[in-house]
Design a protein around this motif. Structure first.
Motif, PDB file in Angstrom:
ATOM      1  N   ALA A 119       1.079  -1.299  -0.115  1.00 32.46           N
ATOM      2  CA  ALA A 119       0.063   0.541   0.092  1.00 32.46           C
ATOM      3  C   ALA A 119       0.653   1.191   0.078  1.00 32.46           C
ATOM      4  CB  ALA A 119      -1.534  -0.008   1.683  1.00 32.46           C
ATOM      5  N   ASN A 120       0.253   2.142  -0.432  1.00 38.57           N
ATOM      6  CA  ASN A 120       1.178   3.786  -0.295  1.00 38.57           C
ATOM      7  C   ASN A 120       0.249   4.279  -0.493  1.00 38.57           C
ATOM      8  OD1 ASN A 120       0.055   3.424  -3.130  1.00 38.57           O
ATOM      9  ND2 ASN A 120       0.414   5.705  -3.383  1.00 38.57           N
ATOM     10  N   GLU A 121       0.190   5.678   0.104  1.00 38.69           N
ATOM     11  CA  GLU A 121      -0.588   7.150   1.343  1.00 38.69           C
ATOM     12  C   GLU A 121      -0.948   8.008  -0.267  1.00 38.69           C
ATOM     13  OE1 GLU A 121       1.374   8.824   4.097  1.00 38.69           O
ATOM     14  OE2 GLU A 121       1.495   7.186   5.603  1.00 38.69           O
ATOM     15  N   SER A 122      -2.035   8.591  -0.129  1.00 37.92           N
ATOM     16  CA  SER A 122      -2.210   9.060  -0.943  1.00 37.92           C
ATOM     17  C   SER A 122      -3.102  11.005  -0.536  1.00 37.92           C
ATOM     18  CB  SER A 122      -2.912   9.105  -2.429  1.00 37.92           C
ATOM     19  OG  SER A 122      -3.652  10.527  -3.571  1.00 37.92           O
ATOM     20  N   GLY A 123      -2.562  11.772   0.280  1.00 42.30           N
ATOM     21  CA  GLY A 123      -3.494  12.022   1.197  1.00 42.30           C
ATOM     22  C   GLY A 123      -3.886  11.902   2.237  1.00 42.30           C
ATOM     23  N   LYS A 124      -5.237  11.184   2.157  1.00 43.18           N
ATOM     24  CA  LYS A 124      -6.209  10.537   3.028  1.00 43.18           C
ATOM     25  C   LYS A 124      -6.416   9.247   2.697  1.00 43.18           C
ATOM     26  CE  LYS A 124      -6.235  13.805   6.600  1.00 43.18           C
ATOM     27  NZ  LYS A 124      -5.782  13.338   8.235  1.00 43.18           N
ATOM     28  N   GLU A 125      -6.003   9.541   1.567  1.00 45.38           N
ATOM     29  CA  GLU A 125      -6.451   7.305   1.588  1.00 45.38           C
ATOM     30  C   GLU A 125      -5.217   7.000   1.071  1.00 45.38           C
ATOM     31  OE1 GLU A 125      -9.509   8.667  -2.455  1.00 45.38           O
ATOM     32  OE2 GLU A 125      -6.985   7.972  -2.407  1.00 45.38           O
ATOM     33  N   ILE A 126      -5.662   5.401   1.463  1.00 43.59           N
ATOM     34  CA  ILE A 126      -4.465   4.079   1.611  1.00 43.59           C
ATOM     35  C   ILE A 126      -4.753   3.660   0.142  1.00 43.59           C
ATOM     36  CG2 ILE A 126      -3.319   1.986   2.562  1.00 43.59           C
ATOM     37  CD1 ILE A 126      -2.347   4.456   4.147  1.00 43.59           C
ATOM     38  N   ILE A 127      -4.169   3.656  -0.570  1.00 41.95           N
ATOM     39  CA  ILE A 127      -3.759   2.618  -2.287  1.00 41.95           C
ATOM     40  C   ILE A 127      -3.243   1.596  -2.074  1.00 41.95           C
ATOM     41  CG2 ILE A 127      -4.077   3.160  -4.811  1.00 41.95           C
ATOM     42  CD1 ILE A 127      -4.164   5.778  -4.345  1.00 41.95           C
ATOM     43  N   SER A 128      -3.882   0.236  -2.365  1.00 39.61           N
ATOM     44  CA  SER A 128      -3.449  -0.587  -3.156  1.00 39.61           C
ATOM     45  C   SER A 128      -3.233  -1.456  -4.210  1.00 39.61           C
ATOM     46  CB  SER A 128      -3.801  -1.869  -1.877  1.00 39.61           C
ATOM     47  OG  SER A 128      -2.154  -2.790  -1.650  1.00 39.61           O
ATOM     48  N   HIS A 129      -1.864  -0.894  -5.003  1.00 42.87           N
ATOM     49  CA  HIS A 129      -1.420  -0.065  -5.083  1.00 42.87           C
ATOM     50  C   HIS A 129      -1.139   0.650  -5.647  1.00 42.87           C
ATOM     51  CE1 HIS A 129       3.008   1.521  -5.340  1.00 42.87           C
ATOM     52  NE2 HIS A 129       3.270   0.767  -3.178  1.00 42.87           N
ATOM     53  N   GLY A 130      -1.037   1.713  -6.085  1.00 43.82           N
ATOM     54  CA  GLY A 130      -0.796   2.960  -6.952  1.00 43.82           C
ATOM     55  C   GLY A 130      -0.176   2.914  -7.924  1.00 43.82           C
TER      56      GLY A 130
ATOM     57  N   LEU B 112     -11.473  -6.306 -13.653  1.00 43.17           N
ATOM     58  CA  LEU B 112     -10.139  -6.334 -12.956  1.00 43.17           C
ATOM     59  C   LEU B 112     -10.716  -4.912 -12.398  1.00 43.17           C
ATOM     60  CD1 LEU B 112      -8.358  -7.405 -15.142  1.00 43.17           C
ATOM     61  CD2 LEU B 112      -7.124  -5.549 -14.623  1.00 43.17           C
ATOM     62  N   ASP B 113     -11.289  -5.206 -10.496  1.00 39.74           N
ATOM     63  CA  ASP B 113     -12.031  -4.367  -9.286  1.00 39.74           C
ATOM     64  C   ASP B 113     -11.357  -3.683  -8.953  1.00 39.74           C
ATOM     65  OD1 ASP B 113     -14.108  -5.853 -11.349  1.00 39.74           O
ATOM     66  OD2 ASP B 113     -14.916  -7.391  -9.812  1.00 39.74           O
ATOM     67  N   PHE B 114     -11.914  -2.693  -8.620  1.00 42.30           N
ATOM     68  CA  PHE B 114     -11.490  -1.499  -7.853  1.00 42.30           C
ATOM     69  C   PHE B 114     -12.813  -0.829  -6.643  1.00 42.30           C
ATOM     70  CE2 PHE B 114      -9.653  -1.197 -11.625  1.00 42.30           C
ATOM     71  CZ  PHE B 114      -8.204  -0.685 -11.397  1.00 42.30           C
ATOM     72  N   TYR B 115     -12.575  -1.339  -5.649  1.00 43.22           N
ATOM     73  CA  TYR B 115     -13.159  -1.717  -4.630  1.00 43.22           C
ATOM     74  C   TYR B 115     -12.520   0.073  -3.486  1.00 43.22           C
ATOM     75  CZ  TYR B 115     -14.951  -5.950  -5.308  1.00 43.22           C
ATOM     76  OH  TYR B 115     -15.680  -6.939  -6.121  1.00 43.22           O
ATOM     77  N   SER B 116     -13.602   0.579  -2.639  1.00 43.56           N
ATOM     78  CA  SER B 116     -13.733   1.792  -1.682  1.00 43.56           C
ATOM     79  C   SER B 116     -13.757   1.044  -0.258  1.00 43.56           C
ATOM     80  CB  SER B 116     -14.295   3.063  -2.176  1.00 43.56           C
ATOM     81  OG  SER B 116     -14.220   3.660  -0.918  1.00 43.56           O
ATOM     82  N   ILE B 117     -13.197   0.770   0.272  1.00 42.53           N
ATOM     83  CA  ILE B 117     -13.478   1.079   1.954  1.00 42.53           C
ATOM     84  C   ILE B 117     -13.155   2.199   2.938  1.00 42.53           C
ATOM     85  CG2 ILE B 117     -12.659  -0.465   4.001  1.00 42.53           C
ATOM     86  CD1 ILE B 117     -11.232  -2.390   2.367  1.00 42.53           C
ATOM     87  N   LYS B 118     -14.549   2.877   3.353  1.00 43.62           N
ATOM     88  CA  LYS B 118     -14.355   4.040   4.107  1.00 43.62           C
ATOM     89  C   LYS B 118     -14.288   3.672   5.713  1.00 43.62           C
ATOM     90  CE  LYS B 118     -16.305   6.300   0.745  1.00 43.62           C
ATOM     91  NZ  LYS B 118     -15.356   7.445   0.157  1.00 43.62           N
TER      92      LYS B 118
ATOM     93  N   ILE C 296      -9.834   2.921   1.823  1.00 40.19           N
ATOM     94  CA  ILE C 296      -8.867   2.075   1.676  1.00 40.19           C
ATOM     95  C   ILE C 296      -9.583   1.850  -0.454  1.00 40.19           C
ATOM     96  CG2 ILE C 296      -7.665   0.185   1.991  1.00 40.19           C
ATOM     97  CD1 ILE C 296      -8.336   0.007   4.988  1.00 40.19           C
ATOM     98  N   ILE C 297      -8.313   2.200  -1.127  1.00 37.91           N
ATOM     99  CA  ILE C 297      -8.284   2.035  -2.070  1.00 37.91           C
ATOM    100  C   ILE C 297      -8.256   0.431  -2.653  1.00 37.91           C
ATOM    101  CG2 ILE C 297      -8.215   2.197  -4.666  1.00 37.91           C
ATOM    102  CD1 ILE C 297     -10.277   4.457  -2.964  1.00 37.91           C
ATOM    103  N   TYR C 298      -9.384  -0.322  -2.969  1.00 40.99           N
ATOM    104  CA  TYR C 298      -8.157  -1.865  -2.451  1.00 40.99           C
ATOM    105  C   TYR C 298      -8.743  -2.395  -4.237  1.00 40.99           C
ATOM    106  CZ  TYR C 298      -7.752  -6.827  -0.280  1.00 40.99           C
ATOM    107  OH  TYR C 298      -7.721  -7.969  -1.195  1.00 40.99           O
ATOM    108  N   LYS C 299      -7.507  -2.298  -4.652  1.00 46.15           N
ATOM    109  CA  LYS C 299      -7.738  -3.307  -5.971  1.00 46.15           C
ATOM    110  C   LYS C 299      -7.599  -4.994  -6.108  1.00 46.15           C
ATOM    111  CE  LYS C 299      -4.559   0.019  -7.239  1.00 46.15           C
ATOM    112  NZ  LYS C 299      -3.624   0.515  -8.838  1.00 46.15           N
ATOM    113  N   ALA C 300      -8.782  -5.554  -6.424  1.00 48.38           N
ATOM    114  CA  ALA C 300      -8.297  -6.876  -6.166  1.00 48.38           C
ATOM    115  C   ALA C 300      -7.683  -7.885  -7.230  1.00 48.38           C
ATOM    116  CB  ALA C 300      -9.548  -7.772  -6.183  1.00 48.38           C
ATOM    117  N   VAL C 301      -7.563  -8.892  -6.877  1.00 45.23           N
ATOM    118  CA  VAL C 301      -5.396  -9.817  -7.926  1.00 45.23           C
ATOM    119  C   VAL C 301      -6.983 -10.717  -8.781  1.00 45.23           C
ATOM    120  CG1 VAL C 301      -4.734 -11.168  -8.170  1.00 45.23           C
ATOM    121  CG2 VAL C 301      -3.778  -9.048  -6.631  1.00 45.23           C
ATOM    122  N   PRO C 302      -7.400 -10.267  -9.793  1.00 43.04           N
ATOM    123  CA  PRO C 302      -7.609 -11.170 -10.786  1.00 43.04           C
ATOM    124  C   PRO C 302      -7.728 -13.381 -10.155  1.00 43.04           C
ATOM    125  CG  PRO C 302      -6.927  -9.696 -12.581  1.00 43.04           C
ATOM    126  CD  PRO C 302      -7.032  -9.616 -10.657  1.00 43.04           C
ATOM    127  N   HIS C 303      -8.519 -13.941 -10.193  1.00 38.62           N
ATOM    128  CA  HIS C 303      -8.763 -15.395  -9.858  1.00 38.62           C
ATOM    129  C   HIS C 303      -7.149 -15.937 -10.722  1.00 38.62           C
ATOM    130  CE1 HIS C 303     -11.587 -15.847 -12.744  1.00 38.62           C
ATOM    131  NE2 HIS C 303     -11.230 -17.192 -12.630  1.00 38.62           N
TER     132      HIS C 303
END
Length: 310
Positions: free
Chosen positions: A61-72, A303-309, A109-116
């Motif tokens: 993961a990395n920081e981007s302002g107030k967000e955590i992104i896995s991975h930018g 390829l799916d992107f999720y947001s966790i508040k 948290i921005i979560y980019k799931a690894v395709p199966h």
């Protein structure tokens, strides 16, 4: 179940890389030699998850302002798991990760799931945990993939182009020198007002560190460069990271010829991946682009992107 969360630091380099190799859904681009080549652009805030002082998961993961992104800096970045972690434990790990980042005042948290298809062993416990944590699916790209165990035949038009290249005595070979191809690739992308994600220096560095995973294949006639494809070998999946052809190469279908060659070359793999054909965060389908891939027998995964508040 008690889990300890620990922030990754440079002194953890060896332990991190060892865990990636031994995990059930780790990929070579989670190796620190890959992740850290652009560390100046991404403020790292990756995590170790330990149970009884043993690493059972990591979270790139990395920081981007107030967000955590896995991975930018990566196509996708998920919770990387040990073979021994169970579904109920992943639920607890998600809770601990959320608490950890909340304490540092992050709000999402921005979560980019690894395709199966990229998993070494079934590893979708995280998708269930995302559902349980009311994660919102906010982006979905469609990527085109060939199942190498039973590939769909090239279209007649594509087969004609392959025969045309064979008749013109076009040759396919691997090249360890990226310089000439990077010039061609950059010139092609410039027409679309874009450029390669990796500079020539970066791709050379990554190829040096991962020579078995990052490889360049070229189509040439009389030693004249017609087209090239850079592949990323993820183990189960061979992914075409960069494809480009000269004007002459486009006329005779040199890219189709390289793909035809590589699909046969990598029959020991499970999948051959062409990447996404979507734009504007998945809202627009580039129909011409995806048709080219489908005419070679590829079909869709997401390829799916999720947001966790938080």
């Amino acid at each position: 179940m008690n889990f300890e969360i620990k922030k990754y630091t440079q002194k953890d380099y060896t332990d991190w890389n060892l865990f990636i190799k031994e995990s059930k859904n780790g990929l070579f681009f989670y190796d620190r030699d890959f992740m850290d080549y652009h560390s100046d652009r991404f403020k790292d805030h990756s995590l170790f998850i330990l149970k009884n002082n043993k690493v059972v998961a990591v979270f790139p993961a990395n920081e981007s302002g107030k967000e955590i992104i896995s991975h930018g800096g990566l196509t996708f970045g998920s919770l990387i798991l040990s073979y021994h972690v169970k579904a109920s434990e992943v639920l607890n790990i998600f809770e601990e990760i959320k608490k950890y980042y909340q304490e540092y005042s992050f709000n999402e948290i921005i979560y980019k799931a690894v395709p199966h298809i990229f998993h070494k062993y079934p590893s979708e416990e995280d998708l269930y945990a995302l559902f349980r944590n009311q994660a919102k699916l906010f982006r979905r790209d469609i990527s085109s993939v060939i199942d190498l165990s039973s590939p769909i035949r090239f279209s007649e038009t594509k087969r004609q182009l392959v025969r045309k290249c064979e008749g013109n005595e076009v040759t396919i070979s691997e090249n360890k020198n990226f310089k000439e191809y990077w010039t061609l690739l950059s010139d092609v992308l410039k027409k679309f007002d874009t450029k390669p994600v990796h500079t020539e220096e970066e791709i050379k560095l990554l190829n040096k560190k991962f020579p078995e995973n990052i490889r360049l294949f070229e189509a040439r006639k009389d030693n004249f460069l017609l087209a090239g494809i850079v592949i990323f070998d993820f183990g189960n999946v061979v992914h075409t990271q960069y494809m480009a052809a000269s004007q002459e190469g486009r006329k005779i279908g040199a890219l189709d010829f390289i793909n035809y060659f590589l699909i046969s070359e990598f029959q020991n793999k499970k999948y051959y991946s062409f990447g996404i054909s979507t734009e504007n965060q998945g809202k627009i389908l580039n129909e011409g682009l995806i048709q080219q891939k489908e005419n070679m027998g590829a079909r869709g995964i997401t390829l799916d992107f999720y947001s966790i508040k938080l």
